[in-house]
Design a protein around this motif. Structure first.
Motif, PDB file in Angstrom:
ATOM      1  N   LEU A   6     -13.264  34.905  16.914  1.00 58.29           N
ATOM      2  CA  LEU A   6     -14.190  36.005  17.164  1.00 58.29           C
ATOM      3  C   LEU A   6     -15.040  36.203  15.927  1.00 58.29           C
ATOM      4  CD1 LEU A   6     -11.436  36.758  18.756  1.00 58.29           C
ATOM      5  CD2 LEU A   6     -12.476  39.000  18.912  1.00 58.29           C
ATOM      6  N   SER A   7     -16.328  36.400  16.130  1.00 60.38           N
ATOM      7  CA  SER A   7     -17.247  36.751  15.044  1.00 60.38           C
ATOM      8  C   SER A   7     -17.908  38.062  15.429  1.00 60.38           C
ATOM      9  CB  SER A   7     -18.300  35.667  14.854  1.00 60.38           C
ATOM     10  OG  SER A   7     -17.695  34.445  14.500  1.00 60.38           O
ATOM     11  N   TYR A   8     -17.827  39.040  14.547  1.00 60.34           N
ATOM     12  CA  TYR A   8     -18.442  40.330  14.840  1.00 60.34           C
ATOM     13  C   TYR A   8     -19.958  40.198  14.858  1.00 60.34           C
ATOM     14  CZ  TYR A   8     -13.798  42.199  13.774  1.00 60.34           C
ATOM     15  OH  TYR A   8     -12.456  42.464  13.751  1.00 60.34           O
ATOM     16  N   MET A  35      -0.865  35.653  24.883  1.00 60.83           N
ATOM     17  CA  MET A  35      -1.223  35.705  23.467  1.00 60.83           C
ATOM     18  C   MET A  35      -0.025  35.278  22.626  1.00 60.83           C
ATOM     19  SD  MET A  35      -4.081  36.524  21.890  1.00 60.83           S
ATOM     20  CE  MET A  35      -4.853  37.401  23.242  1.00 60.83           C
ATOM     21  N   LEU A  36      -0.256  34.332  21.717  1.00 61.02           N
ATOM     22  CA  LEU A  36       0.804  33.825  20.848  1.00 61.02           C
ATOM     23  C   LEU A  36       0.682  34.347  19.425  1.00 61.02           C
ATOM     24  CD1 LEU A  36       0.801  30.126  22.065  1.00 61.02           C
ATOM     25  CD2 LEU A  36       2.225  32.026  22.863  1.00 61.02           C
ATOM     26  N   ALA A  37      -0.540  34.574  18.970  1.00 58.92           N
ATOM     27  CA  ALA A  37      -0.780  35.105  17.629  1.00 58.92           C
ATOM     28  C   ALA A  37      -2.199  35.653  17.586  1.00 58.92           C
ATOM     29  CB  ALA A  37      -0.595  34.029  16.564  1.00 58.92           C
ATOM     30  N   SER A  38      -2.417  36.625  16.708  1.00 59.56           N
ATOM     31  CA  SER A  38      -3.755  37.191  16.550  1.00 59.56           C
ATOM     32  C   SER A  38      -3.843  37.852  15.182  1.00 59.56           C
ATOM     33  CB  SER A  38      -4.040  38.230  17.646  1.00 59.56           C
ATOM     34  OG  SER A  38      -3.102  39.289  17.598  1.00 59.56           O
ATOM     35  N   GLY A  39      -5.066  37.989  14.707  1.00 58.15           N
ATOM     36  CA  GLY A  39      -5.258  38.668  13.439  1.00 58.15           C
ATOM     37  C   GLY A  39      -6.700  38.613  12.985  1.00 58.15           C
ATOM     38  N   ALA A  40      -6.992  39.407  11.973  1.00 60.36           N
ATOM     39  CA  ALA A  40      -8.338  39.482  11.420  1.00 60.36           C
ATOM     40  C   ALA A  40      -8.596  38.317  10.477  1.00 60.36           C
ATOM     41  CB  ALA A  40      -8.517  40.801  10.671  1.00 60.36           C
ATOM     42  N   LYS A  41      -9.846  37.881  10.439  1.00 59.29           N
ATOM     43  CA  LYS A  41     -10.263  36.900   9.437  1.00 59.29           C
ATOM     44  C   LYS A  41     -10.286  37.581   8.069  1.00 59.29           C
ATOM     45  CE  LYS A  41     -13.640  34.434  12.313  1.00 59.29           C
ATOM     46  NZ  LYS A  41     -15.099  34.148  12.396  1.00 59.29           N
ATOM     47  N   VAL A  42     -10.179  36.777   7.036  1.00 57.69           N
ATOM     48  CA  VAL A  42     -10.304  37.265   5.666  1.00 57.69           C
ATOM     49  C   VAL A  42     -11.448  36.494   5.027  1.00 57.69           C
ATOM     50  CG1 VAL A  42      -9.155  37.517   3.438  1.00 57.69           C
ATOM     51  CG2 VAL A  42      -7.834  37.764   5.565  1.00 57.69           C
ATOM     52  N   PRO A  43     -12.565  37.153   4.673  1.00 60.48           N
ATOM     53  CA  PRO A  43     -12.836  38.576   4.808  1.00 60.48           C
ATOM     54  C   PRO A  43     -13.003  38.971   6.274  1.00 60.48           C
ATOM     55  CG  PRO A  43     -14.811  37.448   4.086  1.00 60.48           C
ATOM     56  CD  PRO A  43     -13.712  36.424   4.123  1.00 60.48           C
ATOM     57  N   ARG A  44     -13.014  40.272   6.530  1.00 63.95           N
ATOM     58  CA  ARG A  44     -12.989  40.800   7.894  1.00 63.95           C
ATOM     59  C   ARG A  44     -14.364  40.694   8.561  1.00 63.95           C
ATOM     60  NH1 ARG A  44     -12.253  46.790   9.793  1.00 63.95           N
ATOM     61  NH2 ARG A  44     -11.933  46.389  12.001  1.00 63.95           N
ATOM     62  N   THR A  45     -14.641  39.494   9.062  1.00 61.77           N
ATOM     63  CA  THR A  45     -15.895  39.226   9.772  1.00 61.77           C
ATOM     64  C   THR A  45     -15.646  38.917  11.244  1.00 61.77           C
ATOM     65  OG1 THR A  45     -15.764  36.881   9.201  1.00 61.77           O
ATOM     66  CG2 THR A  45     -17.022  38.328   7.704  1.00 61.77           C
ATOM     67  N   GLY A  46     -14.397  39.026  11.666  1.00 64.32           N
ATOM     68  CA  GLY A  46     -14.007  38.703  13.036  1.00 64.32           C
ATOM     69  C   GLY A  46     -12.507  38.525  13.092  1.00 64.32           C
ATOM     70  N   GLY A  47     -12.045  37.735  14.041  1.00 68.02           N
ATOM     71  CA  GLY A  47     -10.615  37.528  14.200  1.00 68.02           C
ATOM     72  C   GLY A  47     -10.304  36.176  14.803  1.00 68.02           C
ATOM     73  N   ILE A  48      -9.013  35.899  14.899  1.00 73.48           N
ATOM     74  CA  ILE A  48      -8.513  34.649  15.458  1.00 73.48           C
ATOM     75  C   ILE A  48      -7.461  34.986  16.507  1.00 73.48           C
ATOM     76  CG2 ILE A  48      -7.289  32.479  14.985  1.00 73.48           C
ATOM     77  CD1 ILE A  48     -10.003  32.571  13.620  1.00 73.48           C
ATOM     78  N   LEU A  49      -7.510  34.301  17.636  1.00 74.45           N
ATOM     79  CA  LEU A  49      -6.511  34.423  18.688  1.00 74.45           C
ATOM     80  C   LEU A  49      -5.927  33.045  18.962  1.00 74.45           C
ATOM     81  CD1 LEU A  49      -8.608  36.482  21.287  1.00 74.45           C
ATOM     82  CD2 LEU A  49      -7.123  37.388  19.489  1.00 74.45           C
ATOM     83  N   LEU A  50      -4.625  32.967  19.133  1.00 71.93           N
ATOM     84  CA  LEU A  50      -3.961  31.745  19.581  1.00 71.93           C
ATOM     85  C   LEU A  50      -3.408  32.058  20.962  1.00 71.93           C
ATOM     86  CD1 LEU A  50      -3.038  28.864  18.943  1.00 71.93           C
ATOM     87  CD2 LEU A  50      -0.964  29.842  17.956  1.00 71.93           C
TER      88      LEU A  50
END
Length: 99
Positions: A6-8, A35-50
């Motif tokens: 995800l990109s904001y 959903m297996l895993a999720s979290g914010a990108k570092v820096p917080r510009t979006g997120g990742i979903l598995l």
């Protein structure tokens, strides 16, 4: 299996306004086993979903229900891959290579 990036696309204040709804949506997807895993990108510009256990059409339908998608604050990039090796805790998601 899918990796979704995800990109904001909106200011972080608009993202944050939908964050509780997004997290509730994530909880639903974990409860369904998608959903297996999720979290914010570092820096917080979006997120990742598995995501596992779905085909592409089902994934697209699932992502369309994310409050971030409904609110127009994120863009989604999807990478599908064949998980031929996994940690033991993900053994149910292992797949045979197509070749």
């Amino acid at each position: 299996m899918f990796i979704v990036t995800l990109s904001y696309t909106a200011p972080i204040e608009q993202v944050d306004a939908l964050l509780l709804e997004h997290r509730a949506w994530l909880d639903e997807q974990y409860a369904k086993g998608a959903m297996l895993a999720s979290g914010a990108k570092v820096p917080r510009t979006g997120g990742i979903l598995l995501v596992g256990g779905l085909d592409r059409a089902a994934l697209d339908a699932l992502l369309a229900e994310d409050p971030f998608a409904k609110g127009g604050v994120a863009h989604y990039d999807v990478v599908e891959f064949t998980a031929t090796k996994t940690a033991e805790c993900l053994a149910d998601y292992r797949e045979q290579p197509a070749f």
